[in-house]
Design an enzyme around this catalytic site. Sequence first.
Site, PDB file in Angstrom:
ATOM      1  CD  GLU A  40      -6.733  -5.954   1.119  1.00  0.00           C
ATOM      2  OE1 GLU A  40      -5.507  -5.852   1.362  1.00  0.00           O
ATOM      3  OE2 GLU A  40      -7.323  -5.249   0.280  1.00  0.00           O
ATOM      4  CE1 TYR A  42      -4.380  -1.137  -0.159  1.00  0.00           C
ATOM      5  CE2 TYR A  42      -3.317  -3.020   0.866  1.00  0.00           C
ATOM      6  CZ  TYR A  42      -4.392  -2.475   0.191  1.00  0.00           C
ATOM      7  OH  TYR A  42      -5.469  -3.249  -0.132  1.00  0.00           O
ATOM      8  CB  VAL A  46     -18.269  -6.645 -12.951  1.00  0.00           C
ATOM      9  CG1 VAL A  46     -17.442  -6.121 -14.118  1.00  0.00           C
ATOM     10  CG2 VAL A  46     -19.555  -5.845 -12.801  1.00  0.00           C
ATOM     11  N   GLY A  73     -23.282 -15.104 -22.341  1.00  0.00           N
ATOM     12  CA  GLY A  73     -21.915 -15.534 -22.599  1.00  0.00           C
ATOM     13  C   GLY A  73     -21.368 -16.402 -21.478  1.00  0.00           C
ATOM     14  CB  VAL A  74     -17.926 -16.887 -20.198  1.00  0.00           C
ATOM     15  CG1 VAL A  74     -17.407 -15.558 -19.652  1.00  0.00           C
ATOM     16  CG2 VAL A  74     -17.244 -18.063 -19.507  1.00  0.00           C
ATOM     17  NE  ARG A  88      -5.490 -12.925 -16.757  1.00  0.00           N
ATOM     18  CZ  ARG A  88      -4.249 -12.450 -16.592  1.00  0.00           C
ATOM     19  NH1 ARG A  88      -3.691 -12.461 -15.398  1.00  0.00           N
ATOM     20  NH2 ARG A  88      -3.573 -11.965 -17.613  1.00  0.00           N
ATOM     21  CD  GLN A  89      -8.538 -12.938  -9.953  1.00  0.00           C
ATOM     22  OE1 GLN A  89      -8.706 -12.087 -10.831  1.00  0.00           O
ATOM     23  NE2 GLN A  89      -7.346 -13.197  -9.441  1.00  0.00           N
ATOM     24  CE1 TYR A  90     -10.466 -18.003 -16.492  1.00  0.00           C
ATOM     25  CE2 TYR A  90      -8.677 -18.635 -15.027  1.00  0.00           C
ATOM     26  CZ  TYR A  90      -9.116 -18.139 -16.242  1.00  0.00           C
ATOM     27  OH  TYR A  90      -8.203 -17.776 -17.204  1.00  0.00           O
ATOM     28  N   GLY A 119     -13.653  -9.148 -14.328  1.00  0.00           N
ATOM     29  CA  GLY A 119     -12.628  -8.169 -14.634  1.00  0.00           C
ATOM     30  C   GLY A 119     -12.885  -6.861 -13.915  1.00  0.00           C
ATOM     31  N   PRO A 169     -21.147 -18.590 -12.916  1.00  0.00           N
ATOM     32  CG  PRO A 169     -21.340 -16.313 -12.363  1.00  0.00           C
ATOM     33  CD  PRO A 169     -20.760 -17.244 -13.387  1.00  0.00           C
TER      34      PRO A 169
END
Length: 396
Positions: free
Chosen positions: A137, A95, A386, A272-273, A202-204, A388, A277
């Site tokens: 966090e 930070y 959302v 779409g993708v 990457r987050q999936y 990204g 979720p």
Amino acid sequence: MISAASRPYIDASVPVLRQHGPAITTTFYASMFKAHPELRQLFNMGNQASGVQQQSLASALFAYAANIDNAAALGPVVSRIVHKHVSVGLTADKYPIVGFHLLGAIKSTLGDAAVEPLMKAWEEAYGSLAKVFIDAEARMYADAGIEPGHLRPMRVTEVVRESENVLSIRFVPQDGEPLPPFKAGQYVSVEAIFDDGFRQLRQYSLSDAHGVDSMRISVKREEGKADIPAGAVSNWLHRNVEAGDILQVSHPFGDFLPDTESDEPVVLLSAGVGITPMIGALNRIALVNPQRRVIFAHAARCAAHHPHQADVAAARARMPNLEVVTFHEEGDAPGTLPGFMDLARLPAWPRSETNVYMCGPLPFMQAQWNALLEDGAPAERLHREVFGPDLLDNLI
């Protein structure tokens, strides 16, 4: 959140950030990555190349300045960012680095207009916001029982082609220990290390129900366009991952949590993708409450680009009160409606009493969100995920 002395300068920054926000954030990232190239591994460099990350940070700065005393507006934004930070292992020591380069970018961009009281106000505002993130966090790491950056080896048990450009990847813990707890709508970070040693996360979204004996993600191969680079990690996964491989995967995080446990009717909208979720939520409902009324509407380009059709068929067989509506832009399959998703062509539901969850490209969600508001749905009943960086269009 900030002192009375600083507040007028933050208020005065709102129109400045609206005008100069992207220039500030572009300067910020360039400066920070030059001084700390190792931080590039924490950021999606595809989003950097396309400019969407810079736009997102500019939107966040503007939203922060415009809503600095509005905890109700900022709370969901902070929560989403905290989950993303924890999923990539961000630590408190980053930070001050971010603050130094962000304040430097503001000063550099505004030039003579960056008077000392303004810079002092932003230094205070950034410090206050950073403390909120750091504290949240730290709590999230502690609640999950993990150290920052923790990744767990997962053994791939199955790879299935769900559509022309989507693969689903199922995995279990390599050590044979239980799966981590998660909820429908959450995601994991997956590590890719390229031939040159560069590392990206990457987050999936998890695309199957919790309560089964494995976890699954669904990955769309991002092919890229003239102004958008191809997805480095998605293409790496499509090219390389096979059953038996080991993937390094984070603990599940994310605060998009469709209601899967109650008896109330629920509406799931996707394009779409963004179906991923929603399939996780649908499969969970089919597991715990198959009698529940669910409206499941999905929009795809065509049948070849429509993933998880088998999951939907299996849910229909188990759920007598499931209503499925499918839109294909090209109108090429029996039982589908041609064109884009249209609220008027969905089954009726009581707008003021029913939660609606949506995920898909931003224009899709904007269209559904606005149509539902115009049709009497209260904003507090609408929820979106959302993929990204978020441009915060529903806030600013």
